[in-house]
Design an enzyme around this catalytic site. Structure first.
Site, short mmCIF file in Angstrom:
data_model
loop_
_atom_site.label_atom_id
_atom_site.label_comp_id
_atom_site.label_asym_id
_atom_site.label_seq_id
_atom_site.Cartn_x
_atom_site.Cartn_y
_atom_site.Cartn_z
N HIS A 157 0.88 -1.17 0.00
CA HIS A 157 0.00 0.00 0.00
C HIS A 157 0.91 1.22 0.00
CE1 HIS A 157 -3.12 2.49 2.49
NE2 HIS A 157 -3.26 2.70 1.21
N ASP A 202 -11.62 -4.34 0.68
CA ASP A 202 -10.94 -3.54 1.71
C ASP A 202 -11.75 -3.58 3.01
OD1 ASP A 202 -8.84 -2.04 2.70
OD2 ASP A 202 -9.74 -0.12 2.17
#
Lengths: 321, 442
Positions: B184, B322
């Protein structure tokens, strides 16, 4: 302007339809003007010998300040007391927030004490709105992070109107740390609603993204920006936090963005100078200007009490039940 | 041993083979025993027969990015409750991010998760192992030992490694074990105290913004390091137009170096996107709605359009939920102080189908990004409908209308970014390893 003592307050005005005052963005133009007219009627009350009206007698006002603020808190306290309300001050140090209680818990606790109005200042944008959703009384935003400070914008507008005799059609410059200023946001919204030409003047790094959509014009040069303005509003620079991070130094800031006689000369000859306080003399403003004949800064403080009386009265005396 | 299961009269949609036609599937011993697109299949004695009545039969979804609360925050989500939500959402496998307490940064924790999931979860839980100890971005974990224990990839979860040197070492070492780095990308100093997309909307709300460059600058660095080290690299979740361009360019390098071809994109450089960034934008925050405060901020409508186009063109490989359960204590806070994250396992498919119903992305492309592409990236047998593949399957009514209500979702947390959303498309039956783990009840 004739300052005749007021005998009644809200009686002459139609009921105010808002329950809370969270954001200038929530107000329609006529509501802004209504609040300014109400505030105008409150000015003489504070100039009387017996500075009181009974309109909020029996009501309870809690000032809940998560951020310290001497002047805003006292202004709300005096406003409430002059209207006969029972006013309680709660500051963060004596509250249980420091013990890990959430804002929502605090709201529930205070709500159970059945206040009629909460005046709230909080360091986080949106915190006052969140709190207003959790209580059964009116809530007034006394400043939430970099979001809004609606009573400041109202008192600024009242000050301008009393000095200039009008608001619409004027050109107002707001100068300094626009990016971190709730005062700038509330003022831009309010002045925009009243058809004022707004200018923001600041170094690029103190201008927030999208500001060109909120102000009529954007300037990074102070002298350019001040040309022909009717009102110069200076903002406080949090120089302890900004120095070396957002700006290199106070002296460089003052050289290019501090309001001194030389820069003020670019504004209209009858332009007034405003500052929401507390001022950093020698940082954003020359002491000679701050205390000079064009400064209306102490008038702003006086109008602050009148505006807060008007807001309390409008929110609490309407038929909200 | 359960009895064989025959699903007939189904619209078989298998992105791996590009199939979309009527057919019959026979499941035996947890695997797809036979598949007939035209003619009948031999029905073994005692088989249970399901008439799909034309519903879509697709591979079960593989969700590349799911957070749970187990171990450490079981009141937010357990493997069991996440498994319930996943099953109801048609997710038959999910990659579990290592952001637990303790963090998944040791073979023993991976081993615990594998066992615990087997015992309590209705769906397959695939642990992602931390790249650094405590996900702190300082010291490398034992990649090889964690792989042996069952880790499917390497990721520091919500955290982003700031040190370029450490990341280079991590990538080289991961390449050594042929493990995929899922990263990320956030430049934490540039993101600073930002809480939403940088721009006019943040200015109006008085909130600090996160510049797009806080994502794209480290992404550019990562892609160059991936080329340098030869690691398999998966950009965990991108959100900006520029990120799509960067990924597209990096994929060209891979083709140029003959590590992939125009027809077979391979798995050297891949990218994922959260369903939130495909379906929502910064305006959804409204007046400080904290369920829309996400680890990768919702961006502008222009960015959303660009990532949809990236998905359509295959630049973006995977769509994930997510899923990030957070309790009301940490969500009912002023926006800047609230936790990030939203749950999404149960709404993933229906939300993704919005793109299909609006004719923005074809059904096969959307499903591929949640089935065969994740399977290829993670090296799984699942994610396709083929003889011998694991019988992880879903029966879907593509048009079934429903409205999301946080109180009806199965997750232990309520923080859905699709509250009250009207969606079309619902899973009617979820099968994991040949067992029906979810059956829709009207």
């Amino acid at each position: 302007m004739a300052d005749t003592p007021a005998s009644t307050s809200s009686g002459d005005f139609p009921p105010f339809r808002q329950r809370h005052l969270i954001s200038i963005a929530d107000l329609k133009q006529h509501e802004i003007i209504d609040l300014l007219d109400r505030a105008e009627r409150m000015v003489p009350v504070s100039r009387q010998e017996r500075k009181s009206l009974p309109t909020l007698s029996g009501k309870t006002q809690i000032n809940l300040f998560f951020e310290p603020s001497t002047r805003t808190q006292s202004s709300f306290e005096i406003a409430g007391k002059r209207l006969g309300a029972l006013v309680v001050n709660m500051s963060v140090k004596t509250s249980s927030v420091s013990k890990g209680e959430t804002l929502v818990d605090t709201a529930a606790t205070l709500n159970a004490m059945r206040p009629d109005v909460l005046v709230v200042r909080h360091g986080a944008a949106g915190a006052v709105e969140l709190l207003s959703q959790k209580v059964g009384c009116s809530v007034i935003n006394a400043g939430d992070g970099a979001h809004e400070h609606p009573t400041q914008a109202l008192l600024d507008a009242l000050t301008i109107r009393r000095h200039k005799g009008r608001i619409s059609g004027l050109t107002v410059a707001i100068c300094g740390d626009i990016a971190n200023s709730r005062v700038a946001r509330s003022n831009l919204l309010l002045l925009g609603a009243l058809h004022v030409r707004t200018r923001v003047i600041a170094p690029r790094n103190l201008l927030p993204p999208g500001i060109e959509h909120l102000a009529t014009e954007v300037f990074t040069d102070m002298e350019e920006g001040l040309k022909g303005v009717d009102v110069v509003m200076m903002l406080r620079l949090q120089h302890e936090r900004a120095s070396g991070k957002m700006i290199p130094s106070v002296r460089e800031y003052y050289r290019f963005y501090g309001l001194d006689a030389e820069k003020l000369a670019f504004a209209n000859p009858d332009a007034i100078v405003m500052h929401p306080g507390p001022m950093n003399r020698g940082v954003e403003i020359d002491p000679a200007i701050a205390d000079g004949s064009r400064s209306v800064i102490t008038d702003q403080v006086e109008m602050g009490v009148a505006v807060r009386m008007a807001v309390l009265d409008a929110l609490l005396s309407g038929d909200q039940a | 041993m359960t009895k064989p299961l025959l699903i007939e009269n189904a619209r078989i949609v298998d992105p791996a083979s590009g199939t979309d036609q009527r057919g019959t599937v026979l499941i035996e011993n947890g695997r797809i025993a036979d598949l007939a697109l035209d003619g009948p299949v031999g029905v073994p004695d005692g088989a249970e027969v399901i008439n799909a009545n034309g519903l879509v039969l697709a591979p079960g979804l593989i969700d590349m990015r799911v957070f749970t609360g187990e171990p450490g925050w079981e009141y937010r989500e357990t493997l069991a409750s996440a498994g319930e939500a996943a099953a109801a959402g048609g997710v038959t496998s999910f990659v579990m991010m290592p952001d637990t307490m303790p963090a998944v940064d040791d073979g023993a924790v991976v081993d615990f998760l594998v066992r615990r999931a087997k015992a309590t979860s209705k769906v397959n839980v695939l642990p992602a192992a931390g790249i650094t100890k405590g996900l702190a971005g300082k010291d490398l974990t034992e990649f090889g030992l964690m792989r042996e224990a069952g880790a499917v990839c390497l990721s520091d979860g919500r955290n982003s490694i700031q040190s370029t040197a450490l990341l280079r070492t991590a990538m080289s070492y991961a390449a050594n074990f042929d493990m995929t780095i899922v990263h990320h990308t956030v430049d934490t100093s540039l993101a600073g105290e930002g809480v939403m997309n940088d721009g006019l909307f943040a200015t109006v709300l008085g909130l600090k913004g996160i510049a797009r460059e806080a994502e794209t600058i480290p992404l550019s660095r990562d892609l160059q390091l991936a080329a340098l080290t030869g690691v398999r690299y998966h950009a965990a979740q991108i959100s900006t137009q520029r990120s799509v361009e960067l990924i597209r360019e990096a994929k060209r390098w891979v083709v140029r170096d003959k590590l992939a071809s125009e027809t077979d994109p391979g798995t050297r450089i891949t990218a994922g996107i959260s369903i939130n960034n495909l379906c929502l934008n910064e305006n959804d925050i409204g007046r400080y709605r904290t369920y829309f405060k996400l680890g990768t901020p919702l961006r502008s409508e222009d960015d959303r359009r660009a990532v949809i186009e990236g998905l359509r063109l295959g630049v973006i490989d995977t769509i994930h939920s997510d899923h990030d359960p957070q309790d009301s204590e940490v969500k009912r806070q002023p926006f800047a102080e609230a936790s990030t994250g939203a749950i999404g396992l149960e709404t993933l498919l229906a939300a993704a189908l919005r793109l299909v119903h609006s004719d923005e992305v074809p059904l096969l492309t959307v499903l591929k990004a949640m089935t065969s592409r994740p399977a290829e990236i993670l090296g799984l047998e699942a994610g396709r409908i083929a003889k011998g593949a694991p019988a992880d399957l879903i029966l879907v009514d593509l048009d079934y209308p429903w409205q999301v209500s946080e109180n009806e979702l199965r997750s232990r947390s309520r923080n859905t970014s699709f509250e009250n959303a009207r969606l079309a498309g619902k899973v009617m039956r979820t099968i994991v390893g040949g067992e029906t783990v979810f059956l829709h009840k009207d």
